[in-house]
Design a protein around this motif. Sequence first.
Motif, PDB file in Angstrom:
ATOM      1  N   CYS A 107       6.793  34.512  -6.946  1.00 28.15           N
ATOM      2  CA  CYS A 107       6.584  33.267  -6.425  1.00 28.15           C
ATOM      3  C   CYS A 107       6.130  33.256  -5.115  1.00 28.15           C
ATOM      4  N   GLU A 108       5.314  32.502  -4.708  1.00 26.89           N
ATOM      5  CA  GLU A 108       4.756  32.335  -3.263  1.00 26.89           C
ATOM      6  C   GLU A 108       5.686  31.649  -1.990  1.00 26.89           C
ATOM      7  N   GLY A 109       5.696  32.589  -1.123  1.00 27.13           N
ATOM      8  CA  GLY A 109       6.535  31.964  -0.038  1.00 27.13           C
ATOM      9  C   GLY A 109       8.329  32.483  -0.141  1.00 27.13           C
ATOM     10  N   GLN A 110       8.414  33.305  -1.241  1.00 29.05           N
ATOM     11  CA  GLN A 110      10.015  33.628  -1.272  1.00 29.05           C
ATOM     12  C   GLN A 110      10.123  35.179  -1.120  1.00 29.05           C
ATOM     13  N   GLN A 111       9.213  35.757  -0.026  1.00 29.72           N
ATOM     14  CA  GLN A 111       9.366  37.387   0.316  1.00 29.72           C
ATOM     15  C   GLN A 111      10.785  37.444   0.782  1.00 29.72           C
ATOM     16  N   GLN A 112      11.287  36.730   1.777  1.00 28.59           N
ATOM     17  CA  GLN A 112      12.479  36.955   2.405  1.00 28.59           C
ATOM     18  C   GLN A 112      13.681  36.983   1.397  1.00 28.59           C
ATOM     19  N   ARG A 113      13.605  35.801   0.493  1.00 25.69           N
ATOM     20  CA  ARG A 113      14.651  36.043  -0.573  1.00 25.69           C
ATOM     21  C   ARG A 113      14.614  36.869  -1.521  1.00 25.69           C
ATOM     22  N   ARG A 114      13.555  37.323  -1.862  1.00 22.61           N
ATOM     23  CA  ARG A 114      13.309  38.522  -2.620  1.00 22.61           C
ATOM     24  C   ARG A 114      13.994  39.825  -2.062  1.00 22.61           C
ATOM     25  N   LEU A 115      13.581  40.020  -0.569  1.00 25.45           N
ATOM     26  CA  LEU A 115      14.184  41.113   0.114  1.00 25.45           C
ATOM     27  C   LEU A 115      15.595  41.089   0.112  1.00 25.45           C
ATOM     28  N   THR A 116      16.172  39.890   0.143  1.00 30.30           N
ATOM     29  CA  THR A 116      17.846  39.860   0.225  1.00 30.30           C
ATOM     30  C   THR A 116      18.128  40.062  -1.055  1.00 30.30           C
ATOM     31  N   TYR A 117      17.622  39.600  -2.246  1.00 30.17           N
ATOM     32  CA  TYR A 117      18.229  40.149  -3.438  1.00 30.17           C
ATOM     33  C   TYR A 117      18.122  41.611  -3.655  1.00 30.17           C
ATOM     34  N   LEU A 118      17.109  41.923  -3.353  1.00 31.45           N
ATOM     35  CA  LEU A 118      16.638  43.421  -3.419  1.00 31.45           C
ATOM     36  C   LEU A 118      17.597  44.415  -2.787  1.00 31.45           C
ATOM     37  N   GLU A 119      17.869  43.952  -1.652  1.00 30.27           N
ATOM     38  CA  GLU A 119      18.914  44.744  -0.922  1.00 30.27           C
ATOM     39  C   GLU A 119      20.361  44.667  -1.580  1.00 30.27           C
ATOM     40  N   LYS A 120      20.437  43.526  -1.913  1.00 29.11           N
ATOM     41  CA  LYS A 120      22.012  43.586  -2.721  1.00 29.11           C
ATOM     42  C   LYS A 120      22.126  44.475  -4.047  1.00 29.11           C
ATOM     43  N   ALA A 121      20.762  44.517  -4.663  1.00 27.24           N
ATOM     44  CA  ALA A 121      20.690  45.147  -5.916  1.00 27.24           C
ATOM     45  C   ALA A 121      21.033  46.700  -5.646  1.00 27.24           C
ATOM     46  N   LEU A 122      20.148  47.214  -4.487  1.00 24.90           N
ATOM     47  CA  LEU A 122      20.191  48.612  -4.055  1.00 24.90           C
ATOM     48  C   LEU A 122      21.393  49.088  -3.616  1.00 24.90           C
ATOM     49  N   THR A 123      22.152  47.985  -2.814  1.00 23.00           N
ATOM     50  CA  THR A 123      23.630  48.287  -2.226  1.00 23.00           C
ATOM     51  C   THR A 123      24.567  48.540  -3.346  1.00 23.00           C
ATOM     52  N   GLY A 140      26.030  56.274  -6.027  1.00 23.88           N
ATOM     53  CA  GLY A 140      25.564  57.283  -4.798  1.00 23.88           C
ATOM     54  C   GLY A 140      24.179  57.257  -4.546  1.00 23.88           C
ATOM     55  N   VAL A 141      23.429  56.682  -5.517  1.00 20.35           N
ATOM     56  CA  VAL A 141      21.801  56.877  -5.253  1.00 20.35           C
ATOM     57  C   VAL A 141      21.554  55.432  -4.673  1.00 20.35           C
ATOM     58  N   ARG A 142      20.720  55.647  -3.420  1.00 19.19           N
ATOM     59  CA  ARG A 142      20.311  54.438  -2.853  1.00 19.19           C
ATOM     60  C   ARG A 142      19.299  53.602  -3.611  1.00 19.19           C
ATOM     61  N   GLY A 143      18.324  54.632  -4.161  1.00 20.42           N
ATOM     62  CA  GLY A 143      16.904  53.653  -4.806  1.00 20.42           C
ATOM     63  C   GLY A 143      16.187  53.307  -4.097  1.00 20.42           C
ATOM     64  N   SER A 144      15.109  52.471  -4.509  1.00 17.84           N
ATOM     65  CA  SER A 144      14.042  51.708  -3.647  1.00 17.84           C
ATOM     66  C   SER A 144      13.050  50.873  -4.348  1.00 17.84           C
ATOM     67  N   THR A 145      12.083  50.310  -3.782  1.00 19.60           N
ATOM     68  CA  THR A 145      11.357  49.478  -4.551  1.00 19.60           C
ATOM     69  C   THR A 145      10.582  50.088  -5.523  1.00 19.60           C
ATOM     70  N   ASN A 146      10.660  51.248  -5.742  1.00 25.17           N
ATOM     71  CA  ASN A 146      10.089  52.191  -6.677  1.00 25.17           C
ATOM     72  C   ASN A 146      10.714  52.229  -7.923  1.00 25.17           C
ATOM     73  N   ASP A 147      12.149  51.687  -7.882  1.00 25.84           N
ATOM     74  CA  ASP A 147      12.951  51.721  -9.165  1.00 25.84           C
ATOM     75  C   ASP A 147      12.335  50.750 -10.049  1.00 25.84           C
ATOM     76  N   ASP A 148      12.814  51.052 -11.299  1.00 25.45           N
ATOM     77  CA  ASP A 148      12.284  50.200 -12.705  1.00 25.45           C
ATOM     78  C   ASP A 148      13.442  49.645 -13.264  1.00 25.45           C
ATOM     79  N   ASP A 149      12.936  48.769 -14.077  1.00 30.33           N
ATOM     80  CA  ASP A 149      14.044  48.050 -14.738  1.00 30.33           C
ATOM     81  C   ASP A 149      15.118  48.928 -15.603  1.00 30.33           C
TER      82      ASP A 149
END
Length: 217
Positions: A173-189, A196-205
Amino acid sequence: MAVEKGTVDVNDGRIPRILTGWANALSQLGHLDESLNLQLEAIEHCRKIAHAKSDASAIVQLNWGYLLLRRCDFENAERVLLNALEMDAGAPWILYPLGNTYLAQGRVDLALATHVSALDAYVSRFGPRMAVVADSPLLRRALEIYEFQSRHYDNRAARARCSWMMAKVLGQCEGQQQRRLTYLEKALTLREQLTGVRGSTNDDDEDYVRLLFYWTH
């Protein structure tokens, strides 16, 4: 207890849903035998209560089938999920665990066909752009429910996967980058807390599928 105190009638149509929800909570906590007993009690209540008073039969059968799959009782899981499918024909939320059951039995072709049917059913019900149009509010609502449930039992795996999926949707979705990062951070945390694995944007489903459906691996 509610029945004993007289606050809920023994024939109340909500009882099967209460019992199956309680059973799901116990399953998440690993109390599989107690969970199975409650699911069977919910089934018995469905048999006693007229359908006009309760539409819970299909969801109870679905939850029972999921539990049997988790217990590796694949033959009975298949039977129960097929019964649920008869009650709610073409429901993708039933086709999905049925496909997983076939996969666990090594029936790969049938599992693939069932998962394709589930995907087609989702598209039919929500439209071809369901990932962006439909899943976003549905996932948001799922996260709200998970957050509420987290007060009572540990569902971090479910919240991690849901947050990861939400981040993927917002990435389209356009204009949703900040919200995307918020949810991504929650998933990684959450993933890091659990593994014990931090993960990254290179994770897959699959990383988050394994996290939630750990008993199938």
